[in-house]
Design a protein around this motif. Structure first.
Motif, PDB file in Angstrom:
ATOM      1  N   TYR A 199      -3.915  14.156  -1.343  1.00  0.00           N
ATOM      2  CA  TYR A 199      -3.190  13.027  -0.976  1.00  0.00           C
ATOM      3  C   TYR A 199      -3.876  11.735  -1.887  1.00  0.00           C
ATOM      4  N   VAL A 255      -4.238   7.101  -2.014  1.00  0.00           N
ATOM      5  CA  VAL A 255      -3.470   5.934  -1.468  1.00  0.00           C
ATOM      6  C   VAL A 255      -3.972   4.717  -2.744  1.00  0.00           C
ATOM      7  N   PHE A 257       0.951   5.620   0.318  1.00  0.00           N
ATOM      8  CA  PHE A 257       0.340   6.833   0.378  1.00  0.00           C
ATOM      9  C   PHE A 257       1.056   8.060  -0.372  1.00  0.00           C
ATOM     10  N   LYS A 284       0.820  -1.314   0.050  1.00  0.00           N
ATOM     11  CA  LYS A 284      -0.089   0.014   0.105  1.00  0.00           C
ATOM     12  C   LYS A 284       0.938   1.117   0.159  1.00  0.00           C
ATOM     13  N   ASP A 286      -3.282   0.664  -3.976  1.00  0.00           N
ATOM     14  CA  ASP A 286      -3.252  -0.635  -3.328  1.00  0.00           C
ATOM     15  C   ASP A 286      -2.222  -1.627  -4.327  1.00  0.00           C
TER      16      ASP A 286
END
Length: 277
Positions: A251, A253, A216, A214, A255
Motif C-alpha cells: 500500500y 499513502v 490510501f 490524502k 498527500d
C-alpha cells in the motif's frame, strides 16, 4: 568509564551532562517565544489563526470515498458467472445482481456507494530487547532491537446491504474464486485481484466544496473474509452493513493538498477514476 546498556560505552564528558541546565535553557527559550506570540497575537488568537489555515484545519472523519478497480472486470464477472459450473454447485446464480451492483452509477461517480465504513490498517514493527538475560539485571535496562516489520493487517470495509446485495452477489463469489485460484502472479487478462483506493477529503472555499487531502492506495487486493450475518425479528433504525476483509500485497499513502481556491479539484479527481469500467 561508565556503561550505558542502551548504547554501549559513554565518555566522561557525557557523564558530566547537566539535564537541569539544559531544561532551564529550554524553558527560557520557550518563555521568550511564548511572550512574543502573546504580545503579537495572543495565545488563543494565534492558535485560532493556525487551525483555520488550510494545512492545519481539522478534517471530518466522515468525509471520504472508496473506489474499487478490478484489474480485469470483464474476466472477474465472467468467472463469477461460471462459478456454478466450474467450482461450485449449479444452484449458484448471482450474476444479475453482480452486474447491477458494479455498474458505473453506483461505483464510479462518487465512489462505491455501498462502502459505509472502512478500517484503515496501521503499521507494526516487531521489537525485542537485548541485554542481560541470566540472573538479576538489577537497575540495568535491556536495549530494544528490531526483529522485522509485521505482516499487513487486512483492509476491512463495511458495505451497505441493499435488495441487490453487493456483498453476496459480488464479494462472496469473488472470495470463493480467490480460494480456488489463489493469489499467485498471473497475466492481466486472467487476473482476479483489484486496487482499492480510499480518498480522504477536506472542505475548501466559501461554498464548502470538497477536495482530496490524502489517499490510501492498496494494491493486489482480494476478499478473504465475509463476515457472518444474523437474521432476527428485532427492529433497528441502523442501515444493515456487511463486513468484508481484504488481503493486499502493498500500500501507499499520497498527500494531496490542493489550492483552496480550486473547489472543482474533487470533481476532476473523481472523474479521472476508472472503477468498474
Amino acid at each position: 568509564m561508565a556503561i550505558d546498556t542502551n548504547f554501549g560505552c559513554i565518555s566522561d564528558s557525557q557523564i558530566n551532562y547537566d539535564p537541569q541546565k539544559e531544561l532551564n535553557l529550554f524553558v527560557e527559550d520557550h518563555i521568550d517565544i511564548s511572550n512574543t506570540i502573546s504580545s503579537t497575537f495572543g495565545g488563543i488568537t494565534y492558535f485560532h489563526e493556525k487551525i483555520c489555515s488550510l494545512a492545519y484545519s481539522v478534517p471530518l472523519k466522515s468525509s471520504w470515498v472508496l473506489f474499487i478497480y478490478p484489474n480485469n472486470k470483464d474476466y472477474l464477472l465472467k468467472q463469477i458467472s461460471g462459478l456454478n459450473s466450474t467450482y461450485e454447485n449449479k444452484q449458484w446464480d448471482v450474476i444479475n445482481s453482480a452486474q447491477k451492483t458494479t455498474e458505473d452509477p453506483v461505483q464510479n461517480i462518487i465512489g462505491c456507494i455501498f462502502a459505509q465504513g472502512v478500517n484503515l490498517p496501521g503499521e507494526d514493527v516487531g521489537v525485542e530487547y537485548a541485554g542481560i538475560t541470566q540472573g538479576s539485571k538489577r537497575g540495568f535496562i535491556n536495549a530494544p532491537i528490531i526483529n522485522g516489520r509485521k505482516d499487513f493487517e487486512p483492509l476491512e470495509v463495511g458495505f451497505l446491504e441493499t435488495n441487490s446485495s453487493f456483498v453476496d452477489s459480488f464479494m462472496r463469489p469473488w472470495s470463493i474464486l480467490v480460494a480456488h485460484k489463489g493469489l499467485i502472479a498471473t497475466y492481466k487478462d486472467t487476473d482476479i485481484k483489484a486496487t482499492i483506493v480510499v480518498h480522504q477529503l477536506k472542505r475548501i472555499g466559501t461554498d464548502w466544496s470538497s477536495a482530496i487531502r490524502k489517499t490510501f492506495v492498496f494494491n493486489n487486493c482480494a476478499p478473504i473474509n465475509i463476515a457472518s450475518e444474523t437474521l432476527d425479528y428485532s427492529s433497528s433504525s441502523d442501515f444493515p452493513k456487511l463486513q468484508v476483509k481484504f488481503a493486499y500485497s502493498r500500500y501507499a499513502v499520497t498527500d494531496s493538498i490542493y489550492s483552496s481556491s480550486d473547489s472543482r479539484e474533487l470533481k476532476r479527481s473523481l472523474n479521472t477514476a476508472d472503477a468498474f469500467r
